[in-house]
Each structure stands twice: as C-alpha cells, then as structure tokens.
Write a protein that holds these residues in place. Structure first.
Motif, mmCIF file in Angstrom:
data_model
loop_
_atom_site.group_PDB
_atom_site.id
_atom_site.type_symbol
_atom_site.label_atom_id
_atom_site.label_comp_id
_atom_site.label_asym_id
_atom_site.label_seq_id
_atom_site.Cartn_x
_atom_site.Cartn_y
_atom_site.Cartn_z
ATOM 1 N N PRO A 106 65.099 22.148 22.132
ATOM 2 C CA PRO A 106 66.298 22.848 21.651
ATOM 3 C C PRO A 106 66.416 22.766 20.126
ATOM 4 O O PRO A 106 65.845 21.895 19.487
ATOM 5 N N LEU A 107 67.188 23.671 19.571
ATOM 6 C CA LEU A 107 67.372 23.681 18.126
ATOM 7 C C LEU A 107 68.293 22.556 17.666
ATOM 8 O O LEU A 107 68.234 22.131 16.526
ATOM 9 N N THR A 108 69.163 22.092 18.547
ATOM 10 C CA THR A 108 70.048 20.973 18.221
ATOM 11 C C THR A 108 69.661 19.783 19.072
ATOM 12 O O THR A 108 68.975 19.914 20.077
ATOM 13 N N GLY A 109 70.102 18.616 18.670
ATOM 14 C CA GLY A 109 69.766 17.403 19.404
ATOM 15 C C GLY A 109 68.669 16.637 18.693
ATOM 16 O O GLY A 109 68.082 17.091 17.709
ATOM 17 N N SER A 110 68.406 15.448 19.181
ATOM 18 C CA SER A 110 67.431 14.613 18.488
ATOM 19 C C SER A 110 66.003 14.904 18.921
ATOM 20 O O SER A 110 65.068 14.608 18.192
ATOM 21 N N TYR A 111 65.811 15.483 20.121
ATOM 22 C CA TYR A 111 64.462 15.896 20.496
ATOM 23 C C TYR A 111 64.250 17.272 19.896
ATOM 24 O O TYR A 111 64.699 18.270 20.415
ATOM 25 N N GLY A 112 63.599 17.293 18.770
ATOM 26 C CA GLY A 112 63.437 18.555 18.071
ATOM 27 C C GLY A 112 62.227 18.527 17.178
ATOM 28 O O GLY A 112 61.151 18.066 17.589
ATOM 29 N N HIS A 113 62.394 18.958 15.950
ATOM 30 C CA HIS A 113 61.250 19.090 15.049
ATOM 31 C C HIS A 113 60.693 17.737 14.600
ATOM 32 O O HIS A 113 59.577 17.679 14.115
ATOM 33 N N THR A 114 61.433 16.641 14.748
ATOM 34 C CA THR A 114 60.898 15.334 14.353
ATOM 35 C C THR A 114 60.462 14.486 15.530
ATOM 36 O O THR A 114 59.654 13.575 15.361
ATOM 37 N N ALA A 115 61.001 14.735 16.687
ATOM 38 C CA ALA A 115 60.674 13.916 17.862
ATOM 39 C C ALA A 115 60.074 14.813 18.944
ATOM 40 O O ALA A 115 60.782 15.319 19.810
#
Length: 103
Positions: free
Chosen positions: A67-76
């Motif tokens: 998803p675009l929001t949340g902590s699982y994103g472009h860094t995780a």
C-alpha cells in the motif's frame, strides 16, 4: 592533534596496566578475549541465515504490491536485497515490527 593522540594512547595503556594488576578484572578481560572468536562464528551463522531468508523473501514476495500508506512500503519490502536485509534486521531487533505486521 599529536598531543591529544599521545594522551589517548597513555589512557589506554594505563587501562591495560590496571587490568594486569587486578586479578578479577584480568579474568574478566581474558574471558572476553577468548569469547571473541566464538562470537564471530555466531555472527557469521546469523549473517548466513539472514542472507538465505533475504533471498527466499525476494523470490517469494518481490512482486507483492504494497500500500501507499503504512509502514510496509517503499522502505520495508522484499523488492531488493538491501531492503530485504533491512526488513530482516528490523524483524530480528523488533524495531517497529508491530507497524510492519499490523500497519
């Protein structure tokens, strides 16, 4: 700058001289020195396991949309090897892991 370096070296030498005279501290220091190779072996095994799980995570989860929001994103995520290793270190240390799991 050289005077400060000489003072620092003298402080370290004084510490080693203190270790030599205090028997309990000497035993503790010797135990630490003898355990360093064993700690290197443990660290090597942990790095090997992290490498294996990073490669497995990349093969299984690299194409999963995040998803675009949340902590699982472009860094995780498991898209690249450095990001996979970073996520595994985050999981091992527990730093922000709740946000990754439930975020």
């Amino acid at each position: 700058a050289t005077v400060i370096s000489a003072v620092r070296i003298f402080r370290v030498a004084r510490l080693f001289r203190l270790v030599r005279f205090l028997k309990g501290l000497n035993q503790l220091f010797l135990a630490f020195v003898l355990s360093v190779p064993k700690l290197v072996n443990v660290a090597a095994i942990m790095l090997l396991l992290m490498y294996l799980f990073a490669v497995l995570g990349i093969n299984l989860f690299a194409k999963v949309a995040y998803p675009l929001t949340g902590s699982y994103g472009h860094t995780a995520n498991f898209r690249t090897f450095p990001q996979a290793m970073s996520l595994l270190v985050r999981a091992m240390t527990g730093e922000g892991w709740n946000e990754v799991m439930h975020g």
